[in-house]
Design a protein around this motif. Structure first.
Motif, mmCIF file in Angstrom:
data_model
loop_
_atom_site.group_PDB
_atom_site.id
_atom_site.type_symbol
_atom_site.label_atom_id
_atom_site.label_comp_id
_atom_site.label_asym_id
_atom_site.label_seq_id
_atom_site.Cartn_x
_atom_site.Cartn_y
_atom_site.Cartn_z
ATOM 1 N N GLY A 37 0.920 -1.088 0.020
ATOM 2 C CA GLY A 37 -0.057 -0.019 0.026
ATOM 3 C C GLY A 37 0.939 1.212 -0.016
ATOM 4 O O GLY A 37 1.904 1.199 0.548
ATOM 5 N N LEU A 38 0.485 2.221 -0.748
ATOM 6 C CA LEU A 38 1.210 3.579 -0.879
ATOM 7 C C LEU A 38 0.337 4.680 -0.547
ATOM 8 O O LEU A 38 -0.905 4.695 -0.766
ATOM 9 C CB LEU A 38 1.763 3.461 -2.510
ATOM 10 N N THR A 39 1.142 5.786 -0.327
ATOM 11 C CA THR A 39 0.579 7.010 -0.142
ATOM 12 C C THR A 39 0.410 7.302 -1.684
ATOM 13 O O THR A 39 1.005 6.978 -2.344
ATOM 14 C CB THR A 39 1.251 8.050 0.573
ATOM 15 N N PRO A 40 -0.605 8.505 -1.990
ATOM 16 C CA PRO A 40 -0.879 8.868 -3.297
ATOM 17 C C PRO A 40 0.567 9.416 -4.006
ATOM 18 O O PRO A 40 0.679 8.968 -5.113
ATOM 19 C CB PRO A 40 -1.874 9.871 -3.188
ATOM 20 N N THR A 41 1.355 10.196 -3.215
ATOM 21 C CA THR A 41 2.630 10.827 -4.025
ATOM 22 C C THR A 41 3.506 9.426 -4.082
ATOM 23 O O THR A 41 4.121 9.358 -5.203
ATOM 24 C CB THR A 41 3.246 11.772 -3.083
ATOM 25 N N ALA A 42 3.367 8.722 -3.245
ATOM 26 C CA ALA A 42 4.610 7.440 -3.320
ATOM 27 C C ALA A 42 4.129 6.395 -4.484
ATOM 28 O O ALA A 42 4.813 6.225 -5.385
ATOM 29 C CB ALA A 42 4.756 6.492 -2.347
ATOM 30 N N ALA A 43 2.934 6.539 -4.627
ATOM 31 C CA ALA A 43 2.300 5.982 -6.108
ATOM 32 C C ALA A 43 2.801 6.384 -7.221
ATOM 33 O O ALA A 43 3.062 5.822 -8.314
ATOM 34 C CB ALA A 43 0.595 5.602 -5.883
ATOM 35 N N TYR A 65 -8.815 4.061 -1.241
ATOM 36 C CA TYR A 65 -9.815 3.338 -0.577
ATOM 37 C C TYR A 65 -10.738 2.727 -1.567
ATOM 38 O O TYR A 65 -10.761 3.284 -2.681
ATOM 39 C CB TYR A 65 -10.774 4.096 0.225
ATOM 40 N N LYS A 66 -11.080 1.473 -1.255
ATOM 41 C CA LYS A 66 -12.109 0.933 -2.031
ATOM 42 C C LYS A 66 -13.663 1.471 -1.945
ATOM 43 O O LYS A 66 -13.727 2.199 -1.022
ATOM 44 C CB LYS A 66 -12.165 -0.733 -1.938
ATOM 45 N N PHE A 67 -14.324 1.284 -3.032
ATOM 46 C CA PHE A 67 -15.782 1.851 -3.010
ATOM 47 C C PHE A 67 -16.382 0.938 -1.726
ATOM 48 O O PHE A 67 -16.521 -0.386 -1.926
ATOM 49 C CB PHE A 67 -16.386 1.841 -4.158
ATOM 50 N N PRO A 68 -17.546 1.580 -1.259
ATOM 51 C CA PRO A 68 -18.406 0.741 -0.171
ATOM 52 C C PRO A 68 -19.078 -0.509 -0.949
ATOM 53 O O PRO A 68 -19.374 -0.307 -2.100
ATOM 54 C CB PRO A 68 -19.507 1.736 0.268
ATOM 55 N N GLY A 69 -19.157 -1.725 -0.400
ATOM 56 C CA GLY A 69 -19.524 -2.817 -1.064
ATOM 57 C C GLY A 69 -18.731 -3.545 -1.799
ATOM 58 O O GLY A 69 -18.815 -4.781 -2.143
ATOM 59 N N GLU A 70 -17.520 -2.968 -2.066
ATOM 60 C CA GLU A 70 -16.592 -3.617 -3.030
ATOM 61 C C GLU A 70 -15.828 -4.714 -2.223
ATOM 62 O O GLU A 70 -15.694 -4.377 -0.857
ATOM 63 C CB GLU A 70 -15.510 -2.949 -3.643
ATOM 64 N N GLY A 100 -6.127 9.275 3.627
ATOM 65 C CA GLY A 100 -5.322 8.641 2.871
ATOM 66 C C GLY A 100 -5.388 7.293 3.179
ATOM 67 O O GLY A 100 -5.445 6.743 4.138
ATOM 68 N N PHE A 101 -5.420 6.215 2.142
ATOM 69 C CA PHE A 101 -5.595 4.753 2.378
ATOM 70 C C PHE A 101 -4.314 4.253 3.321
ATOM 71 O O PHE A 101 -4.591 3.518 4.317
ATOM 72 C CB PHE A 101 -5.366 4.110 0.876
ATOM 73 N N ALA A 102 -3.093 4.464 2.987
ATOM 74 C CA ALA A 102 -1.940 4.067 3.801
ATOM 75 C C ALA A 102 -2.122 4.557 5.345
ATOM 76 O O ALA A 102 -2.076 3.394 6.013
ATOM 77 C CB ALA A 102 -0.674 4.214 3.301
ATOM 78 N N VAL A 103 -2.437 5.626 5.740
ATOM 79 C CA VAL A 103 -2.661 6.049 7.083
ATOM 80 C C VAL A 103 -3.953 5.483 7.600
ATOM 81 O O VAL A 103 -4.018 4.918 8.862
ATOM 82 C CB VAL A 103 -2.552 7.430 7.054
ATOM 83 N N GLY A 104 -5.021 5.344 6.796
ATOM 84 C CA GLY A 104 -6.199 4.746 7.399
ATOM 85 C C GLY A 104 -5.801 3.368 7.680
ATOM 86 O O GLY A 104 -6.542 2.768 8.721
#
Length: 180
Positions: A37-43, A65-70, A100-104
């Protein structure tokens, strides 16, 4: 080799992220199934390698993050390593700012019993003197995160250079392998 343990490897945008393929291979040699998993800037920084990194891990590389229900595309984590963890990522994590995904993912892992969480900061000495930084490290340590900073971990260099002279990836992998 069959792996039975899943490692979530989360990376911020700091120069050691460019070594992530080698780090994944090292973790796999230790028996880890690695999800990156990456932060947006790392990606953005490693955008030309995302397909290769996904092939190397056997899992999609995530930075959003994925969409709800995915369905979740990663297996459950047995350990989490956030390295390199930048000043921004560490402070956001400690403050519970999970936009952000990684921190979350890192924030949620703190609340999962039996999942060792390790962080290896990567920042310069000027940022390390900001008063929020010590407070953030104390919050994370108080929550049970093993923070590898200072003696036995990452030691910051002066402000200015693009890359630390040495990022102790092996120390970080040792810590998650040993369940710290």
């Amino acid at each position: 080799m069959t792996t039975t343990k899943t490692l979530y490897l989360l990376c911020s945008a700091a120069p050691p992220v460019f070594d992530v393929a080698r780090v994944i291979e090292d973790a796999q040699a230790r028996g880890w199934d690695v999800c990156l998993g990456l932060t947006p800037t790392a990606a953005h920084w490693v955008s030309g390698s995302l397909d290769g990194l996904a092939a190397l891990t056997g899992h999609p590389v995530r930075w959003q993050y994925k969409f709800p229900g995915e369905a979740d595309v990663w297996p459950a984590a047995d350990a989490l390593l956030f390295a390199p963890a930048t000043f921004n990522s560490l402070n956001s994590w400690a403050l519970g700012l999970t936009d952000g995904f990684a921190v979350g993912v890192a924030a949620e892992a703190v609340g999962k019993e039996g999942v060792p969480v390790v962080a290896m900061p990567c920042l310069n000495s000027a940022l390390s003197l900001h008063p929020q930084f010590d407070q953030s490290l104390a919050v994370l340590r108080g929550a049970g995160v093993t923070v590898l900073y200072g003696e036995g971990g990452f030691a910051p260099g002066p402000a200015g250079p693009d890359a630390p002279p040495h990022f102790p990836w092996r120390t970080a992998l040792d810590a998650v392998t040993n369940g710290r």
